[in-house]
Design a protein around this motif. Structure first.
Motif, short mmCIF file in Angstrom:
data_model
loop_
_atom_site.label_atom_id
_atom_site.label_comp_id
_atom_site.label_asym_id
_atom_site.label_seq_id
_atom_site.Cartn_x
_atom_site.Cartn_y
_atom_site.Cartn_z
N ARG A 7 0.84 -1.25 -0.02
CA ARG A 7 0.14 0.06 0.08
C ARG A 7 0.77 1.27 0.00
O ARG A 7 0.62 2.33 -0.58
CB ARG A 7 -0.87 -0.05 1.17
CG ARG A 7 -1.97 1.17 1.19
CD ARG A 7 -2.63 1.35 2.48
NE ARG A 7 -3.70 2.65 2.35
CZ ARG A 7 -4.34 3.21 3.14
NH1 ARG A 7 -4.25 2.27 4.59
NH2 ARG A 7 -5.13 4.00 3.06
N ILE A 8 1.95 1.15 0.75
CA ILE A 8 2.79 2.43 0.92
C ILE A 8 3.62 2.82 -0.69
O ILE A 8 3.47 3.61 -1.10
CB ILE A 8 3.92 2.19 1.76
CG1 ILE A 8 3.33 2.12 3.33
CG2 ILE A 8 4.99 2.99 1.68
CD1 ILE A 8 4.38 1.72 4.55
N LEU A 9 3.63 1.58 -1.26
CA LEU A 9 4.25 1.86 -2.60
C LEU A 9 3.40 2.38 -3.59
O LEU A 9 3.68 3.34 -4.48
CB LEU A 9 4.86 0.52 -3.25
CG LEU A 9 5.43 0.20 -4.49
CD1 LEU A 9 6.95 1.11 -4.29
CD2 LEU A 9 5.76 -0.71 -5.20
N ARG A 10 2.02 1.93 -3.49
CA ARG A 10 1.06 2.34 -4.33
C ARG A 10 0.73 3.82 -3.94
O ARG A 10 0.56 4.71 -5.05
CB ARG A 10 -0.32 1.53 -4.01
CG ARG A 10 -1.58 2.26 -4.73
CD ARG A 10 -2.62 1.22 -4.21
NE ARG A 10 -4.00 1.91 -4.95
CZ ARG A 10 -5.24 1.59 -4.78
NH1 ARG A 10 -5.38 0.59 -3.98
NH2 ARG A 10 -6.08 2.19 -5.47
N ASP A 14 1.19 7.62 -6.30
CA ASP A 14 0.39 8.46 -6.44
C ASP A 14 0.66 9.67 -6.02
O ASP A 14 0.35 11.10 -6.62
CB ASP A 14 -0.81 8.27 -5.85
CG ASP A 14 -1.65 6.93 -6.46
OD1 ASP A 14 -1.55 6.48 -7.67
OD2 ASP A 14 -2.49 6.20 -5.75
N LEU A 15 1.59 10.03 -4.81
CA LEU A 15 1.68 11.35 -4.17
C LEU A 15 3.05 11.75 -4.45
O LEU A 15 3.23 12.89 -4.18
CB LEU A 15 1.50 11.00 -2.56
CG LEU A 15 0.20 10.63 -2.08
CD1 LEU A 15 -0.13 10.24 -0.68
CD2 LEU A 15 -1.09 11.65 -2.56
N GLY A 16 3.94 10.91 -4.77
CA GLY A 16 5.29 11.24 -5.20
C GLY A 16 6.28 11.69 -4.05
O GLY A 16 7.42 12.14 -4.46
N SER A 17 6.15 11.66 -2.66
CA SER A 17 6.96 12.12 -1.97
C SER A 17 6.69 11.06 -0.48
O SER A 17 5.60 10.87 -0.36
CB SER A 17 7.08 13.36 -1.32
OG SER A 17 5.93 13.88 -0.77
N ARG A 54 11.79 14.75 -5.77
CA ARG A 54 10.82 13.63 -5.64
C ARG A 54 11.22 12.44 -5.75
O ARG A 54 12.24 12.04 -6.26
CB ARG A 54 9.68 14.04 -6.92
CG ARG A 54 8.96 15.64 -6.64
CD ARG A 54 8.11 15.59 -7.91
NE ARG A 54 6.75 14.66 -7.44
CZ ARG A 54 6.48 13.82 -8.29
NH1 ARG A 54 7.18 13.56 -9.52
NH2 ARG A 54 5.29 12.92 -8.11
N VAL A 55 10.46 11.50 -5.15
CA VAL A 55 10.85 10.23 -5.35
C VAL A 55 9.75 9.41 -6.59
O VAL A 55 8.57 9.33 -6.09
CB VAL A 55 10.82 9.23 -3.86
CG1 VAL A 55 11.06 7.83 -4.24
CG2 VAL A 55 11.92 9.94 -3.18
N VAL A 56 10.08 8.83 -7.36
CA VAL A 56 8.94 8.35 -8.41
C VAL A 56 9.48 6.79 -8.40
O VAL A 56 10.48 6.35 -7.98
CB VAL A 56 9.33 8.79 -9.79
CG1 VAL A 56 8.89 10.33 -9.55
CG2 VAL A 56 10.60 8.76 -10.23
N LEU A 57 8.60 6.14 -8.94
CA LEU A 57 8.47 4.41 -9.11
C LEU A 57 9.23 4.16 -10.37
O LEU A 57 8.91 4.79 -11.43
CB LEU A 57 7.00 3.97 -9.12
CG LEU A 57 6.24 4.21 -7.95
CD1 LEU A 57 5.00 3.33 -8.08
CD2 LEU A 57 7.00 3.94 -6.38
N THR A 58 10.09 3.34 -10.55
CA THR A 58 10.59 2.60 -11.69
C THR A 58 9.58 2.05 -12.16
O THR A 58 8.67 1.72 -11.93
CB THR A 58 11.83 1.98 -11.44
OG1 THR A 58 11.33 0.82 -10.52
CG2 THR A 58 12.78 2.53 -10.47
N ASP A 59 9.97 1.57 -13.48
CA ASP A 59 8.99 0.65 -14.25
C ASP A 59 8.57 -0.79 -13.39
O ASP A 59 7.44 -1.11 -13.41
CB ASP A 59 9.52 0.15 -15.46
CG ASP A 59 9.67 1.07 -16.59
OD1 ASP A 59 9.00 2.49 -16.29
OD2 ASP A 59 10.27 1.04 -17.74
#
Length: 301
Positions: A7-10, A14-17, A54-59
């Motif tokens: 859930r944290i990853l999701r 969405d929130l970016g930080s 910002r922290v973003v998700l990789t593929d």
């Protein structure tokens, strides 16, 4: 990985930080970072990367976050299914009882639970030694058990409530000379032949107390656990016996007389594992057992 980490990853996607996720989930940013590190340890490829501040998700992170949505949806469906199951008014409820309690409680229970949208009792008789009753809660939703007032309490692994606090009386033939006495003492009955239960069953402690108060060993001639059979043996002159006042079936040729000088009472308790009463059907049957106990005790008056 676990549900919370997914859930944290999701939310991070969405929130970016980290700080925004922490605020949304009402925890500290350090707690969010710790869970992300734990999740990353179980994944062989990076899940997040820096994009400026910002922290973003990789593929890979985005793929896992998408899977997290499916996981959360499945868990939500499972929770709703369990909630619906727990609140069903009907459903099978297994109930075990020792013989005299089964004879007294089961007919009342079957009548009171008849009809639609009512629990379906699955009844079983279990005549076991006192220390074996708690183990029966593994196999049954509710277990009717008996113990003497001064007996050891039930273990904390089970929940127990008392249905009846039942006197134990002296059973003797209606034609017996002692039947004319309204109250009997241990000295009155100590010189008589006796019918008792097998060793390991609660009533033996009261038998031993009678012998102790009378200061003599009782002449135990028969060992019978089933009270209906005991009553027949008493009526035929086989000896005296201890019998419960309310739950044993009356016999036309047997009378019961109270006993003084000895604490002769037993608890009839209902045992269950705490999680069993999460089901509405089990709570309904438990309430019906308490109503049945009041009816059984009220027969004396």
């Amino acid at each position: 990985m676990d549900e919370r980490q997914l859930r944290i990853l999701r939310e991070l996607g969405d929130l970016g930080s980290v700080s925004a996720v922490a605020e949304a989930l009402h925890v500290t940013p350090s707690a969010i970072s710790q869970q992300l590190r734990l999740l990353q340890r179980s994944i062989p490829v990076p899940l997040t990367e820096r994009a400026g501040r910002r922290v973003v998700l990789t593929d890979a992170g985005q793929a896992l976050a998408a899977a997290a949505i499916e996981v959360e949806s499945a868990l939500a469906r499972a929770r709703h299914t369990i909630a619906d199951f727990a609140e069903q008014p009907d459903g099978n409820v297994s109930v075990a009882a020792f013989h005299s309690a089964a004879s007294a409680f089961f007919p009342i229970l079957l009548r009171s639970l008849a009809g639609q949208n009512r629990p379906r009792p699955a009844l079983a008789d279990e005549d076991v030694a006192q220390d074996r009753f708690p183990a029966l809660t593994r196999d049954y939703d509710l277990v009717l058990a008996h113990r003497l007032d001064h007996g050891p309490p039930w273990p904390r692994t089970v929940t127990s409530t008392t249905l009846l606090h039942e006197p134990l009386d002296i059973a003797l033939p209606a034609s017996h000379p002692l039947a004319s006495k309204p109250l009997l003492t241990p000295r009155d009955v100590a010189d008589q032949p006796w019918i008792t239960v097998h060793d390991g069953f609660p009533l033996m402690a009261t038998i031993e107390a009678i012998a102790s108060v009378a200061n003599r060993r009782l002449d135990i001639v028969h060992r019978i656990n089933e009270f209906a059979v005991v009553a027949e043996a008493v009526a035929a002159g086989g000896g005296l016996a201890l019998m419960p006042r309310w739950t044993a079936r009356p016999h036309p040729d047997v009378v019961l007389r109270p006993l003084s000088g000895v604490h002769a009472r037993r608890h009839i308790d209902v045992l269950h594992r705490p999680e069993r009463t999460a089901r509405k059907a089990v709570r309904t049957v438990l309430a019906e057992l308490h109503r049945a106990a009041a009816e059984i005790q009220g027969r004396e008056t």
